[in-house]
Design a protein around this motif. Structure first.
Motif, mmCIF file in Angstrom:
data_model
loop_
_atom_site.group_PDB
_atom_site.id
_atom_site.type_symbol
_atom_site.label_atom_id
_atom_site.label_comp_id
_atom_site.label_asym_id
_atom_site.label_seq_id
_atom_site.Cartn_x
_atom_site.Cartn_y
_atom_site.Cartn_z
ATOM 1 N N ALA A 1 0.832 -1.204 0.000
ATOM 2 C CA ALA A 1 0.000 0.000 0.000
ATOM 3 C C ALA A 1 0.866 1.253 0.000
ATOM 4 O O ALA A 1 0.584 2.222 -0.714
ATOM 5 C CB ALA A 1 -0.927 -0.006 1.214
ATOM 6 N N LEU A 2 1.939 1.244 0.797
ATOM 7 C CA LEU A 2 2.846 2.396 0.818
ATOM 8 C C LEU A 2 3.496 2.592 -0.546
ATOM 9 O O LEU A 2 3.651 3.718 -1.018
ATOM 10 C CB LEU A 2 3.915 2.201 1.893
ATOM 11 N N ASP A 3 3.867 1.480 -1.204
ATOM 12 C CA ASP A 3 4.439 1.583 -2.551
ATOM 13 C C ASP A 3 3.432 2.197 -3.516
ATOM 14 O O ASP A 3 3.779 3.036 -4.357
ATOM 15 C CB ASP A 3 4.853 0.192 -3.056
ATOM 16 N N GLY A 4 2.177 1.786 -3.380
ATOM 17 C CA GLY A 4 1.154 2.312 -4.273
ATOM 18 C C GLY A 4 0.918 3.788 -4.072
ATOM 19 O O GLY A 4 0.847 4.564 -5.030
ATOM 20 N N ASP B 1 2.509 1.762 -16.869
ATOM 21 C CA ASP B 1 2.979 0.440 -16.439
ATOM 22 C C ASP B 1 3.513 0.477 -15.011
ATOM 23 O O ASP B 1 3.405 -0.517 -14.273
ATOM 24 C CB ASP B 1 4.046 -0.076 -17.405
ATOM 25 N N ARG B 2 4.094 1.614 -14.616
ATOM 26 C CA ARG B 2 4.514 1.747 -13.208
ATOM 27 C C ARG B 2 3.304 1.716 -12.280
ATOM 28 O O ARG B 2 3.359 1.146 -11.187
ATOM 29 C CB ARG B 2 5.288 3.059 -13.020
ATOM 30 N N LEU B 3 2.203 2.319 -12.698
ATOM 31 C CA LEU B 3 0.988 2.302 -11.894
ATOM 32 C C LEU B 3 0.391 0.900 -11.816
ATOM 33 O O LEU B 3 -0.198 0.524 -10.797
ATOM 34 C CB LEU B 3 -0.032 3.285 -12.474
ATOM 35 N N VAL B 4 0.554 0.117 -12.879
ATOM 36 C CA VAL B 4 0.122 -1.285 -12.843
ATOM 37 C C VAL B 4 0.962 -2.056 -11.834
ATOM 38 O O VAL B 4 0.444 -2.817 -11.010
ATOM 39 C CB VAL B 4 0.223 -1.927 -14.244
ATOM 40 N N THR B 5 2.290 -1.857 -11.879
ATOM 41 C CA THR B 5 3.188 -2.532 -10.936
ATOM 42 C C THR B 5 2.859 -2.174 -9.498
ATOM 43 O O THR B 5 2.938 -3.013 -8.595
ATOM 44 C CB THR B 5 4.651 -2.149 -11.256
ATOM 45 N N ALA B 6 2.448 -0.909 -9.287
ATOM 46 C CA ALA B 6 2.112 -0.452 -7.935
ATOM 47 C C ALA B 6 0.742 -0.940 -7.477
ATOM 48 O O ALA B 6 0.363 -0.726 -6.320
ATOM 49 C CB ALA B 6 2.160 1.074 -7.877
#
Length: 222
Positions: free
Chosen positions: A12-15, A59-64
């Motif tokens: 969650a913090l990463d997101g 794609d970074r938002l998908v990873t997050a």
């Protein structure tokens, strides 16, 4: 892990940190506001950045865990010569919640809704919906725009073509998956109270369950 469940604290913090980048935040807000999956070209044009940069941040938002990606052709295109399916993005169904120190209000909410659902007398459900309507009435003010109030509560109201106001998000989505009828009843009562708090007709709120949005629709004032 069920894709509809909240993700763990570290994830969650990463997101949340992924949204600190202004470009990513613009892309996320745009994708989240759309009814249909968004392609890279569309997202880039809507947010004023190059397609390459938009693709990287999407794609970074998908990873997050904030967006989900899939492949599909443009609407109306199919068969030979239609080209390869394009990558498209939608808002993730997973919830991202951060609490420091750690708290588990969801567990308490699940226990309470389980108890209400198990009460065959219906007394607890009646008390809960009465409390929801009163809370909506007490926490609303006719000095504020109704749609602004609904946005602040997380309902994401949209004024689609036509007279009704639909809401793209249910603030109690996870609990609604667990006890749909119970939570829809609470939503209905809460929104009736919100309308009353705005000196509006509570009967504008009608239960009209539909996939992908809140179960309540607001009809125009008579």
């Amino acid at each position: 892990m069920d894709s509809d469940r909240a993700i763990d604290g570290a994830s969650a913090l990463d997101g949340i940190s992924a949204l600190a980048d202004p470009a990513r935040r613009r892309l996320y807000d745009y994708v989240a506001s759309q009814q249909e999956p968004v392609g890279r070209e569309e997202a880039a044009g809507a947010t004023g950045m190059s397609r390459t940069l938009a693709a990287y941040h999407l794609d970074r938002l998908v990873t997050a865990g904030l967006l989900e990606a899939g492949y599909s052709r443009d609407p109306g295109k199919g068969g030979p010569g239609a080209g390869r399916p394009a990558k498209r993005y939608t808002r993730s169904t997973r919830e991202t919640t951060v609490s420091v120190p750690s708290r588990d209000y969801r567990l308490l909410a699940e226990l309470m809704t389980d108890a209400v659902a198990a009460d065959d007398s219906g007394a607890l459900f009646t008390a809960l919906t009465a409390a929801a309507e009163e809370q909506g009435r007490r926490s609303s003010s006719p000095d504020r725009a109704l749609l602004d109030d609904l946005r602040d509560r997380g309902y994401e109201p949209t004024e689609e073509p036509g007279p009704d106001v639909t809401m793209r998000n249910c603030p109690f989505h996870q609990l609604a998956q667990r006890h749909t009828n119970l939570v829809c009843g609470v939503n209905h009562a809460l929104l009736r109270g919100v309308l009353e708090g705005h000196d509006d007709d509570p009967d504008r709120a009608e239960l009209d369950p539909h996939a992908g949005r809140c179960c309540v629709v607001l009809h125009p004032a008579s």
